[in-house]
Scaffold this motif. Structure first.
Motif, PDB file in Angstrom:
ATOM      1  N   UNK A   1     -27.653  45.987  14.178  1.00 44.78           N
ATOM      2  CA  UNK A   1     -26.424  45.941  14.966  1.00 44.78           C
ATOM      3  C   UNK A   1     -25.495  44.800  14.553  1.00 44.78           C
ATOM      4  N   UNK A   2     -25.776  44.173  13.412  1.00 46.38           N
ATOM      5  CA  UNK A   2     -25.021  42.992  12.988  1.00 46.38           C
ATOM      6  C   UNK A   2     -24.940  41.982  14.130  1.00 46.38           C
ATOM      7  N   UNK A   3     -26.088  41.450  14.560  1.00 44.98           N
ATOM      8  CA  UNK A   3     -26.087  40.559  15.727  1.00 44.98           C
ATOM      9  C   UNK A   3     -25.271  39.299  15.510  1.00 44.98           C
ATOM     10  N   UNK A   4     -24.485  38.957  16.517  1.00 41.77           N
ATOM     11  CA  UNK A   4     -23.701  37.723  16.512  1.00 41.77           C
ATOM     12  C   UNK A   4     -24.496  36.656  17.252  1.00 41.77           C
ATOM     13  N   UNK A   5     -24.728  35.530  16.611  1.00 41.39           N
ATOM     14  CA  UNK A   5     -25.523  34.473  17.242  1.00 41.39           C
ATOM     15  C   UNK A   5     -24.619  33.490  17.974  1.00 41.39           C
ATOM     16  N   UNK A   6     -25.186  32.795  18.934  1.00 39.77           N
ATOM     17  CA  UNK A   6     -24.456  31.742  19.651  1.00 39.77           C
ATOM     18  C   UNK A   6     -23.973  30.697  18.647  1.00 39.77           C
ATOM     19  N   UNK A   7     -22.681  30.400  18.682  1.00 41.74           N
ATOM     20  CA  UNK A   7     -22.103  29.457  17.741  1.00 41.74           C
ATOM     21  C   UNK A   7     -21.706  30.084  16.425  1.00 41.74           C
ATOM     22  N   UNK A   8     -21.995  31.373  16.255  1.00 41.95           N
ATOM     23  CA  UNK A   8     -21.643  32.076  15.018  1.00 41.95           C
ATOM     24  C   UNK A   8     -20.350  32.859  15.176  1.00 41.95           C
ATOM     25  N   UNK A   9     -20.189  33.886  14.344  1.00 39.12           N
ATOM     26  CA  UNK A   9     -18.975  34.688  14.371  1.00 39.12           C
ATOM     27  C   UNK A   9     -19.280  36.097  13.887  1.00 39.12           C
ATOM     28  N   UNK A  10     -18.387  37.028  14.202  1.00 38.54           N
ATOM     29  CA  UNK A  10     -18.549  38.397  13.717  1.00 38.54           C
ATOM     30  C   UNK A  10     -18.498  38.431  12.196  1.00 38.54           C
ATOM     31  N   UNK A  11     -17.642  37.605  11.613  1.00 43.18           N
ATOM     32  CA  UNK A  11     -17.515  37.577  10.154  1.00 43.18           C
ATOM     33  C   UNK A  11     -18.832  37.174   9.505  1.00 43.18           C
ATOM     34  N   UNK A  12     -19.470  36.135  10.038  1.00 42.61           N
ATOM     35  CA  UNK A  12     -20.756  35.690   9.513  1.00 42.61           C
ATOM     36  C   UNK A  12     -21.807  36.783   9.677  1.00 42.61           C
ATOM     37  N   UNK A  13     -21.815  37.438  10.818  1.00 44.09           N
ATOM     38  CA  UNK A  13     -22.800  38.486  11.086  1.00 44.09           C
ATOM     39  C   UNK A  13     -22.666  39.637  10.100  1.00 44.09           C
ATOM     40  N   UNK A  14     -21.452  40.035   9.793  1.00 45.00           N
ATOM     41  CA  UNK A  14     -21.243  41.132   8.853  1.00 45.00           C
ATOM     42  C   UNK A  14     -21.659  40.730   7.437  1.00 45.00           C
ATOM     43  N   UNK A  15     -21.426  39.497   7.072  1.00 41.90           N
ATOM     44  CA  UNK A  15     -21.904  39.027   5.770  1.00 41.90           C
ATOM     45  C   UNK A  15     -23.435  39.009   5.728  1.00 41.90           C
ATOM     46  N   UNK A  16     -24.057  38.631   6.835  1.00 47.29           N
ATOM     47  CA  UNK A  16     -25.513  38.657   6.906  1.00 47.29           C
ATOM     48  C   UNK A  16     -26.049  40.081   6.813  1.00 47.29           C
ATOM     49  N   UNK A  17     -25.309  41.030   7.373  1.00 44.45           N
ATOM     50  CA  UNK A  17     -25.698  42.436   7.258  1.00 44.45           C
ATOM     51  C   UNK A  17     -25.733  42.869   5.798  1.00 44.45           C
ATOM     52  N   UNK A  18     -24.729  42.483   5.043  1.00 45.84           N
ATOM     53  CA  UNK A  18     -24.706  42.839   3.616  1.00 45.84           C
ATOM     54  C   UNK A  18     -25.869  42.203   2.877  1.00 45.84           C
ATOM     55  N   UNK A  19     -26.157  40.958   3.191  1.00 47.15           N
ATOM     56  CA  UNK A  19     -27.271  40.260   2.548  1.00 47.15           C
ATOM     57  C   UNK A  19     -28.598  40.936   2.886  1.00 47.15           C
ATOM     58  N   UNK A  20     -28.782  41.279   4.152  1.00 46.66           N
ATOM     59  CA  UNK A  20     -30.009  41.960   4.573  1.00 46.66           C
ATOM     60  C   UNK A  20     -30.143  43.307   3.877  1.00 46.66           C
ATOM     61  N   UNK A  21     -29.062  44.053   3.769  1.00 44.65           N
ATOM     62  CA  UNK A  21     -29.125  45.369   3.140  1.00 44.65           C
ATOM     63  C   UNK A  21     -29.569  45.273   1.686  1.00 44.65           C
ATOM     64  N   UNK A  22     -29.009  44.339   0.962  1.00 49.44           N
ATOM     65  CA  UNK A  22     -29.384  44.184  -0.452  1.00 49.44           C
ATOM     66  C   UNK A  22     -30.862  43.828  -0.596  1.00 49.44           C
ATOM     67  N   UNK A  23     -31.353  42.972   0.270  1.00 49.00           N
ATOM     68  CA  UNK A  23     -32.763  42.567   0.184  1.00 49.00           C
ATOM     69  C   UNK A  23     -33.682  43.675   0.691  1.00 49.00           C
ATOM     70  N   UNK A  24     -33.260  44.387   1.741  1.00 52.48           N
ATOM     71  CA  UNK A  24     -34.076  45.488   2.254  1.00 52.48           C
ATOM     72  C   UNK A  24     -34.272  46.564   1.188  1.00 52.48           C
TER      73      UNK A  24
END
Length: 337
Positions: A14-37
């Motif tokens: 769900x591209x989780x947004x963490x406390x103190x983070x941002x939607x932009x960071x979450x979407x970048x993390x989604x891309x990183x997770x997808x490549x590694x998965x």
């Protein structure tokens, strides 16, 4: 012990947004997770759709699907789920037909009935009119666009086509947390994904209903069950239990009507929730796989033996991105060793 190697693993993000983070960071993390998965051997990567929710960034899931597909090569990328109540079937067919044109043979269209938000936001997304078609009728129209030559007005005066999309045969899945979608998926001969990551109480009955009502179709000749579950893995059992407290806090805040960004883990939940709240949260999460590598392997085998799914989809919300990556890596290792 169940044969783990024969049960594919997939990701629900769900591209989780963490406390103190941002939607932009979450979407970048989604891309990183997808490549590694993909590197770790996961079969699918689905994006969850939610709206007006401060803790999730994948509201425009078709856009995210396209971006994830662009940074991967083999994994199937899809929606978990596209909420059909918010869109016209024609628009969904065009969007996923476009994705299929860009990434042939790699796109999944998972559909859900839930609003994915509160009633007020649902009305803002798309005002409802009296006498609107029910979900089954909208699904029938969508199928006509993707698997046929369009659909016509009731008087035959005009025909509508999904371009791109027509005859693309993008795989359609039904997702659900109860019995209605299970029964409908069975009757229509569609693959079914059950939301065990938040509604495990209905799991066994829903899977039985789906299998009982299944009728072969042009899309599928036998039942296909994808079971989604929460997974929190770490190299040490104690650390996995600590990381899981972010998940507990998320569901606790939801029971209080206070959705929030994903909170950092804590050492002790007892100071945060009441006994009644603990029971309510655990009722939603009792299928969760939480532990070290050996524990995860054993829990995964037991779940597969109990439910006999064709595929397991892991939903993992961990505050620290590197720890979340490690959790998915441990799960992949558990299934293949």
């Amino acid at each position: 012990m169940a044969d783990l190697v024969k049960t594919p693993l997939s990701v629900l993000d769900p591209s989780p947004i963490i406390a103190g983070g941002s939607a932009e960071l979450s979407l970048q993390n989604t891309l990183d997770l997808a490549k590694k998965a993909e590197k770790w051997g996961y079969k699918r990567f689905w994006l969850a759709e939610h709206h007006n929710w401060v803790g999730m960034a994948s509201s425009a899931s078709p856009v995210v699907i396209g971006r994830v597909a662009s940074v991967t090569e083999k994994m199937r990328i899809g929606s978990g789920a596209m909420l059909l109540s918010h869109y016209s079937p024609l628009s969904v067919a065009e969007q996923f037909g476009t994705l299929e044109a860009f990434f042939p043979g790699r796109i999944d269209l998972g559909l859900g009935r839930a609003p994915g938000t509160d009633a007020y936001t649902a009305q803002v997304l798309r005002p409802r009119a009296a006498g609107e078609p029910e979900f089954a009728e909208r699904l029938q129209e969508l199928t006509a666009y993707l698997y046929g030559s369009g659909t016509a007005m009731t008087n035959g005066s005009h025909t509508f086509h999904a371009i791109p999309g027509e005859n693309s045969e993008v795989p359609i899945w039904l997702l659900g947390s109860g019995l209605y979608s299970a029964q409908l998926a069975g009757k229509l001969g569609l693959p079914f994904s059950f939301a065990g990551h938040f509604a495990p109480g209905n799991m066994m009955e829903a899977l039985a209903v789906y299998r009982e009502h299944f009728r072969p179709s042009e899309m599928l000749d036998k039942p296909y069950v994808l079971l989604s579950v929460q997974v929190v893995a770490a190299d040490e059992e104690k650390e996995a239990q600590r990381l899981a407290t972010s998940m507990y806090q998320k569901f606790l805040l939801l029971t209080r009507g206070q959705p929030a960004p994903l909170q950092p883990p804590v050492d002790n939940m007892e100071t945060i929730w009441s006994e009644r709240e603990r029971i309510a949260v655990e009722e939603q999460l009792f299928t969760s796989l939480i532990g070290d590598p050996s524990g995860i392997k054993q829990q995964l085998a037991e779940l597969i033996e109990k439910t006999e799914p064709d595929e397991i989809m892991a939903h993992t919300e961990i505050f620290d991105h590197q720890a979340r990556l490690r959790s998915y890596e441990i799960l992949a290792e558990a299934a293949n060793h």
